[in-house]
Motif scaffolding. Structure first.
Motif, mmCIF file in Angstrom:
data_model
loop_
_atom_site.group_PDB
_atom_site.id
_atom_site.type_symbol
_atom_site.label_atom_id
_atom_site.label_comp_id
_atom_site.label_asym_id
_atom_site.label_seq_id
_atom_site.Cartn_x
_atom_site.Cartn_y
_atom_site.Cartn_z
ATOM 1 N N ILE A 93 -27.173 -2.948 -53.449
ATOM 2 C CA ILE A 93 -25.919 -3.315 -54.098
ATOM 3 C C ILE A 93 -25.449 -4.616 -53.486
ATOM 4 C CG2 ILE A 93 -23.515 -2.659 -54.465
ATOM 5 C CD1 ILE A 93 -24.493 0.272 -54.294
ATOM 6 N N ARG A 94 -25.113 -5.567 -54.342
ATOM 7 C CA ARG A 94 -24.625 -6.864 -53.886
ATOM 8 C C ARG A 94 -23.290 -7.182 -54.544
ATOM 9 N NH1 ARG A 94 -29.942 -10.530 -54.936
ATOM 10 N NH2 ARG A 94 -31.423 -9.229 -53.798
ATOM 11 N N GLY A 95 -22.395 -7.704 -53.738
ATOM 12 C CA GLY A 95 -21.102 -8.129 -54.245
ATOM 13 C C GLY A 95 -20.477 -9.128 -53.295
ATOM 14 N N LEU A 139 -14.095 -6.706 -48.577
ATOM 15 C CA LEU A 139 -13.300 -5.496 -48.393
ATOM 16 C C LEU A 139 -14.066 -4.264 -48.861
ATOM 17 C CD1 LEU A 139 -9.695 -4.760 -48.507
ATOM 18 C CD2 LEU A 139 -11.012 -3.588 -50.260
ATOM 19 N N VAL A 140 -14.588 -4.290 -50.068
ATOM 20 C CA VAL A 140 -15.307 -3.125 -50.589
ATOM 21 C C VAL A 140 -16.526 -2.824 -49.729
ATOM 22 C CG1 VAL A 140 -16.682 -2.252 -52.530
ATOM 23 C CG2 VAL A 140 -14.465 -3.352 -52.960
ATOM 24 N N ILE A 141 -17.339 -3.797 -49.460
ATOM 25 C CA ILE A 141 -18.577 -3.571 -48.707
ATOM 26 C C ILE A 141 -18.274 -3.043 -47.309
ATOM 27 C CG2 ILE A 141 -20.569 -4.742 -47.672
ATOM 28 C CD1 ILE A 141 -20.622 -6.419 -50.325
ATOM 29 N N ASN A 142 -17.325 -3.657 -46.619
ATOM 30 C CA ASN A 142 -17.006 -3.231 -45.255
ATOM 31 C C ASN A 142 -16.304 -1.873 -45.206
ATOM 32 O OD1 ASN A 142 -17.997 -5.295 -43.339
ATOM 33 N ND2 ASN A 142 -16.804 -6.644 -44.661
ATOM 34 N N GLN A 143 -15.455 -1.568 -46.180
ATOM 35 C CA GLN A 143 -14.825 -0.246 -46.198
ATOM 36 C C GLN A 143 -15.850 0.842 -46.509
ATOM 37 O OE1 GLN A 143 -11.409 -0.290 -48.817
ATOM 38 N NE2 GLN A 143 -10.100 -1.217 -47.262
ATOM 39 N N VAL A 144 -16.727 0.600 -47.472
ATOM 40 C CA VAL A 144 -17.730 1.608 -47.824
ATOM 41 C C VAL A 144 -18.667 1.859 -46.648
ATOM 42 C CG1 VAL A 144 -19.730 2.070 -49.315
ATOM 43 C CG2 VAL A 144 -17.598 1.227 -50.314
ATOM 44 N N LYS A 188 -25.026 -5.314 -49.595
ATOM 45 C CA LYS A 188 -25.127 -6.674 -49.063
ATOM 46 C C LYS A 188 -24.023 -7.547 -49.647
ATOM 47 C CE LYS A 188 -30.151 -6.794 -48.488
ATOM 48 N NZ LYS A 188 -31.375 -7.531 -48.862
ATOM 49 N N ALA A 189 -23.407 -8.308 -48.757
ATOM 50 C CA ALA A 189 -22.451 -9.309 -49.216
ATOM 51 C C ALA A 189 -23.229 -10.515 -49.714
ATOM 52 C CB ALA A 189 -21.524 -9.717 -48.069
ATOM 53 N N GLU A 204 -23.043 -16.820 -56.247
ATOM 54 C CA GLU A 204 -24.175 -16.020 -56.724
ATOM 55 C C GLU A 204 -23.705 -14.943 -57.701
ATOM 56 O OE1 GLU A 204 -28.282 -14.939 -56.944
ATOM 57 O OE2 GLU A 204 -27.176 -16.760 -56.529
ATOM 58 N N SER A 205 -22.559 -14.324 -57.417
ATOM 59 C CA SER A 205 -21.988 -13.352 -58.358
ATOM 60 C C SER A 205 -21.682 -14.031 -59.678
ATOM 61 C CB SER A 205 -20.719 -12.724 -57.783
ATOM 62 O OG SER A 205 -21.001 -11.987 -56.616
ATOM 63 N N VAL A 206 -21.078 -15.199 -59.634
ATOM 64 C CA VAL A 206 -20.737 -15.949 -60.843
ATOM 65 C C VAL A 206 -22.015 -16.307 -61.616
ATOM 66 C CG1 VAL A 206 -19.782 -18.123 -61.706
ATOM 67 C CG2 VAL A 206 -18.547 -16.823 -59.956
ATOM 68 N N ARG A 207 -23.048 -16.726 -60.928
ATOM 69 C CA ARG A 207 -24.318 -17.093 -61.576
ATOM 70 C C ARG A 207 -24.902 -15.908 -62.344
ATOM 71 N NH1 ARG A 207 -29.563 -16.589 -61.178
ATOM 72 N NH2 ARG A 207 -29.518 -15.356 -59.267
ATOM 73 N N ILE A 208 -24.860 -14.731 -61.736
ATOM 74 C CA ILE A 208 -25.461 -13.536 -62.346
ATOM 75 C C ILE A 208 -24.569 -12.937 -63.412
ATOM 76 C CG2 ILE A 208 -26.197 -11.165 -61.856
ATOM 77 C CD1 ILE A 208 -27.071 -12.260 -59.058
ATOM 78 N N LEU A 209 -23.268 -12.878 -63.155
ATOM 79 C CA LEU A 209 -22.347 -12.145 -64.031
ATOM 80 C C LEU A 209 -21.562 -13.034 -64.994
ATOM 81 C CD1 LEU A 209 -20.991 -9.716 -61.306
ATOM 82 C CD2 LEU A 209 -22.724 -9.218 -63.061
#
Length: 161
Positions: free
Chosen positions: A106-108, A112-117, A148-149, A154-159
């Motif tokens: 999972i990449r984002g 906050l989300v990655i570190n909390q999870v 993975k952060a 990169e998020s913008v490129r993919i999404l």
């Protein structure tokens, strides 16, 4: 928006009960999820996108979501990831398989989300803790998960946003 094909079914060849069938594994995860969420105003109109790619053959699905008003950026990030995980669980089960047969990456770009999870950061607000717990509950259904952060670009490129 494409329809992610169902996971391939296991081979139909009979296998003796005393001989466990070795899992056909390849290096790396079975699925890649890229997610991003935000709000127009904070809080404001929540939105998100996720891409799920089955790495065995490159089949993928891109989904765009609208959540309604009163969303913070962080709530939209969580709800986008939760939606992606629920969709993937549904598709796997619909194909007669179990999520624990598969591994995820999972990449984002939401630290906050990655570190909390992952348990590195605390979720101090109840609405964040509930989303973190729901995410963890879904992740536990899979064989293995790596979060993975990635850079925002990169998020913008993919999404696309």
């Amino acid at each position: 928006r494409g329809q992610l094909p169902s996971p391939p079914r296991p081979g139909a060849a009979p296998i003796a009960a005393q001989e466990p069938r070795p899992a056909a594994r390849r290096d790396g995860p079975d699925y890649l999820i890229v997610f991003d969420g935000g709000s127009r105003g904070n809080p404001g109109q929540g939105y998100g996108s996720y891409a799920i790619t089955r790495l065995q053959d490159g089949a993928s699905r891109l989904e765009r979501l609208e959540f309604g008003g009163g969303y913070t950026n962080n709530e939209a990030e969580y709800d986008t990831l939760i939606a992606a995980l629920k969709y993937l669980v549904h598709r796997i089960e619909e194909a007669g398989r179990q999520p624990n047969e598969f591994s995820l990456e999972i990449r984002g770009d939401s630290a906050l989300v990655i570190n909390q999870v992952q348990g590195r950061w605390k979720a101090k607000e109840a609405r964040m803790a509930e989303r973190r717990d729901r995410t963890r509950e879904l992740l536990r259904r899979f064989g293995s998960v790596e979060l993975k952060a990635q850079p925002r670009a990169e998020s913008v490129r993919i999404l696309g946003h």
